[in-house]
Design an enzyme around this catalytic site. Structure first.
Site, PDB file in Angstrom:
ATOM      1  N   ASP A  72       0.827  -1.203   0.000  1.00  0.00           N
ATOM      2  CA  ASP A  72       0.000   0.000   0.000  1.00  0.00           C
ATOM      3  C   ASP A  72       0.866   1.259   0.000  1.00  0.00           C
ATOM      4  O   ASP A  72       2.068   1.220   0.296  1.00  0.00           O
ATOM      5  CB  ASP A  72      -0.913  -0.023   1.233  1.00  0.00           C
TER       6      ASP A  72
ATOM      7  N   ASP B 115     -10.590   2.077  -3.809  1.00  0.00           N
ATOM      8  CA  ASP B 115     -11.227   1.746  -2.536  1.00  0.00           C
ATOM      9  C   ASP B 115     -12.752   1.740  -2.675  1.00  0.00           C
ATOM     10  O   ASP B 115     -13.462   1.422  -1.726  1.00  0.00           O
ATOM     11  CB  ASP B 115     -10.837   2.763  -1.457  1.00  0.00           C
TER      12      ASP B 115
HETATM   13  C1  GLA Z   1      -5.763   1.995   2.342  1.00  0.00           C
HETATM   14  C2  GLA Z   1      -6.233   0.864   1.457  1.00  0.00           C
HETATM   15  C3  GLA Z   1      -7.274   0.039   2.187  1.00  0.00           C
HETATM   16  C4  GLA Z   1      -6.669  -0.485   3.472  1.00  0.00           C
HETATM   17  C5  GLA Z   1      -6.134   0.665   4.314  1.00  0.00           C
HETATM   18  C6  GLA Z   1      -5.377   0.178   5.529  1.00  0.00           C
HETATM   19  O1  GLA Z   1      -6.766   2.915   2.539  1.00  0.00           O
HETATM   20  O2  GLA Z   1      -6.737   1.346   0.239  1.00  0.00           O
HETATM   21  O3  GLA Z   1      -7.730  -1.030   1.402  1.00  0.00           O
HETATM   22  O4  GLA Z   1      -5.637  -1.402   3.194  1.00  0.00           O
HETATM   23  O5  GLA Z   1      -5.266   1.494   3.563  1.00  0.00           O
HETATM   24  O6  GLA Z   1      -4.890   1.216   6.291  1.00  0.00           O
END
Ligand code: GLA
Length: 744
Positions: free
Chosen positions: A480, A550
């Site tokens: 991420d 997301d």
């Molecule tokens: C980001 C990702 C989510 C999740 C969060 C965790 O927002 O897009 O899917 O993994 O981080 O903190």
């Protein structure tokens, strides 16, 4: 011209270069003065045919003549790699401040050679070179002794030209590169339209189509990541081009940092497309003897509209970009702990979720954020990549082992590039942050970016990741990245190199990715950046799939998948069935709608808590079964966009053996008495029949392609007893139907 040889690259005695496979040609020439002049990019022109059309040299009022050559007007001469300062007043491909302090140069032809193996780029990701040939052209500025090597790769089986430029300083003076594009394409006058993909968090890949304007139009990033504001992908097409018709020229970059893609239509109406590192806030000091490589730019031509273009990209990404070891491997279904538990994870909770996953037939459990030391919310602990001893007393490796003992795969979340100032790492190494002196930090999600221009930071991160991966217990990593750059600087670099930081950061990131993914080729990596904030071919060169957004609401996702599919094959896309009300936009949708939209991705999962799972147990079990049954087709099949309006979307996927065809139809807002709709399918075998699994009806492949299939109808009443409502959508908003055809 020379007699046509077997080679894809033909060079005539008068220095016309013809790069052709059996479908496309890219042609340019060296002028008498040594200027590299662009002649053509489009449908194949045989190398043995003369090319009479070239740049014209005629008197025009009030124009400049390059090097006082009569009527040689560079402003109206299509070029391959234009420079600044000698009468072409458009944005140049290259702009260098020399030792004298001025920025005029003249890069003229010096030599060429053809190589059979595609050269790798220095420390940057590039496409593989299977069945390709590369032409290298050297251009020299004799005043500064700067030598450029332009690389052009042509592929036998892909209608793609890959380009990059290599700079060498052969002089005794340092020079400063102000602008180093990867490619320039000067298209002739014409009525072009352009299409680009833009957005923000949770609404990535929205599209905008417009007439190419006079002047400059630029999509770019200045954020240190390619970003969700503009994907590094620009499509030009003939006016009115559609999914199945029209000439399309598309460009993307194998780059994940600050980029710029621009069009410039000047007073003579030619259109220049520049692609490369964003010149804004960039400069690079090139010392004597030093060299610099641009990222790779990829250009596609298709005369078969946007669908034709997408088919070229999809096959190219799979065969020449994505890690080969996962290419045709069905991706496991997964249950992710994020929306199920957020930061409230622990050994016990993960084992419970694993049991649930198992009961539902899911194949992999992913432990998302919250597992490392002190990470109870998003204000703390990034950088401290050690298991939290309270939540995971025996370490996450032990949890992973126990999850795997249940017959599941195990995945783990990392955000390696980041640090919270509330962390042990920051206390120990405050100098390891991207920062400038005497300014307060801007923060995003309470976090800062580590300075990956420093080798010791890269080594630390490699060591931390390695310490978990070497247990052999981790099958999947979600990588991420949740904030972009501000106060851009490095305490490790001198003042004249501060504007090199964003690009040096990318070089550091690629080094880290290369080391980790090379050491662990069997770990499946998923690229995530708050969803699609860095969704590009640079990242997908290392990682087989990406969390494109997301946005888990299926209605919100329709535009995202539709947009992303212009460039990215389904093999690179991941999706979840998420909770309702949706956490991003509050919408309620049926499990069926969520399942049918999530269907068009190769990595498919659930992000649901135990209560949500139980509430819809049967439907979710059926969805997982469907996902597993079709997983192989998703990585290998061909995806087509059949229909896209504000209220309706229809997509098709045909399996690689052409035996199964999936048609998803989505109807957003319900209304009574709508017109009947039909969609014509693509790529079927005209001589055989296909049976619609839900009804048993058999349709001819030719009929499905030429006449089309009646799309499910929303009968707002649905009250007549005894009627078959099979080819109907459920009443109400957000309805969908997934039609599966099997070849008879
Ligand atoms: C980001 C990702 C989510 C999740 C969060 C965790 O927002 O897009 O899917 O993994 O981080 O903190």
């Amino acid at each position: 011209m020379s007699v046509e040889s077997q080679s894809m690259i033909n060079v005539s005695e008068d220095l016309k270069f013809n790069l052709s496979n059996s479908r496309i040609s890219y042609i340019f020439q060296v002028s008498a003065e040594g200027v590299l002049e662009h002649l053509f990019f489009g449908q194949r022109i045989s190398a043995s045919h003369g090319l009479s059309a070239g740049p014209r040299r005629e008197f025009r009022g009030c124009t400049l003549e390059f090097q006082s050559i009569e009527n040689y007007n560079l402003d109206d001469t299509p070029q391959e790699y234009p420079w600044y300062g000698t009468s072409d007043s458009r944005q140049p491909a290259v702009h260098i401040r020399n030792g004298e302090g001025n920025s005029t140069s003249t890069f003229l032809f010096k030599s060429h050679r053809v190589v059979q193996n595609k050269p790798e780029l220095n420390s940057l990701p590039s496409a593989r070179g299977l069945d390709s040939e590369t032409l290298q052209i050297q251009l020299l500025d004799s005043v500064t002794d700067i030598l450029l090597t332009l690389n052009y790769t042509v592929y036998e089986h892909h209608d793609v030209i890959a380009r990059s430029t290599h700079f060498s300083n052969n002089s005794d003076h340092a020079v400063t590169i102000l602008n180093a594009h990867s490619s320039c394409l000067d298209l002739p006058q014409g009525d072009y339209e352009l299409l680009h993909f833009n957005g923000s968090w949770a609404r990535e890949f929205e599209s905008e189509r417009m007439v190419v304007p006079k002047g400059r139009f630029t999509i770019e990033s200045t954020r240190g990541a390619s970003s969700n504001a503009h994907n590094p992908f620009l499509v030009l097409m003939s006016k009115g081009a559609g999914e199945q018709n029209g000439d399309v020229y598309a460009t993307t970059l194998m780059y994940s940092g600050n980029f710029s893609l621009s069009t410039e239509k000047n007073e003579f109406e030619s259109v220049r497309i520049l692609a490369g590192i964003n010149p804004f806030n960039f400069q690079w000091v090139l010392e004597p003897g030093a060299s610099f490589s641009t990222p790779e730019s990829l250009q596609v031509f298709s005369n078969q509209g946007l669908d034709g273009m997408s088919q070229v990209w999809h096959r190219f990404v799979k065969e020449q970009v994505s890690p080969l070891q996962f290419n045709d491997v069905a991706r496991p279904t997964y249950l992710n702990s994020w929306e199920a538990a957020y930061f409230d994870v622990s050994h016990g909770k993960i084992l419970e979720l694993a049991d649930k996953a198992k009961q539902f037939g899911v194949e992999m459990l992913v432990l998302d954020d919250g597992w490392f030391v002190g990470r109870s919310d998003d204000t703390t602990s990034l950088g401290d990549w050690f298991s939290d001893a309270e939540k995971f007393p025996e370490g996450v490796e032990e949890t992973a082992k126990q999850v795997k003992a249940k017959g599941l795969k195990f995945g783990l979340w990392f955000e390696p590039e980041m640090v919270n100032r509330k962390s042990k790492l920051f206390v120990k190494h405050p100098e390891w942050l991207i920062q400038v002196p005497d300014r307060r930090f801007s923060t995003g999600r309470y976090q800062n970016i580590l300075d990956l221009t420093r080798q010791e930071v890269i080594d630390y991160l490699f060591d931390r990741l390695d310490s978990f991966l070497k247990s052999g217990m981790i099958d999947y990593v979600k990588w991420d990245m949740n904030r972009v750059m501000t106060e851009v600087g490095s305490l490790a670099l001198p003042s004249n190199r501060q504007l090199e930081v964003p690009h040096r950061y990318m070089l550091g990131l690629y080094q880290l990715l290369d080391r980790v993914t090379t050491k662990y080729p069997n770990v499946l990596f998923e690229n995530c950046a708050s969803g699609g904030n860095r969704f590009d071919l640079g990242m997908l060169r290392y990682m087989s799939q990406g969390w494109v957004s997301d946005m888990c609401d299926p209605v919100g996702r329709l535009a995202i998948i539709n947009g992303a599919s212009h460039l990215f094959p389904l093999s690179t896309l991941a999706s979840y069935i998420g909770p309702v009300p949706n956490h991003q936009n509050g919408r309620f949708t049926s499990v069926k709608m969520r399942q049918d939209v999530g269907f068009f991705a190769s990595a498919r999962g659930l992000s649901l808590n135990e209560e949500d799972l139980e509430t819809s147990r049967e439907e979710i079990e059926a969805a997982i079964e469907l996902y597993k049954k079709t997983a192989q087709d998703m990585v290998g099949g061909s995806f087509h966009r059949l229909k896209y309006t504000n209220n309706e979307v229809c997509w098709q996927l045909i399996s690689s053996d052409k035996r199964r065809v999936y048609v998803g139809y989505y109807h957003i807002l319900s209304a009574p008495n709508l017109p009947y709709r039909r969609a014509r399918l693509i790529g079927l075998d005209v001589s055989v029949g296909y049976h619609l699994v839900s009804s048993g009806e058999v349709f001819g492949g030719d009929a499905l392609m030429h006449l089309g299939i009646d799309l499910p109808y929303v009968d707002a009443m649905q009250h007549q007893e005894g009627r078959d409502y099979n080819n109907h959508l459920d009443k109400g908003d957000f309805a969908s139907n997934l039609m599966v055809f099997e070849r008879v």
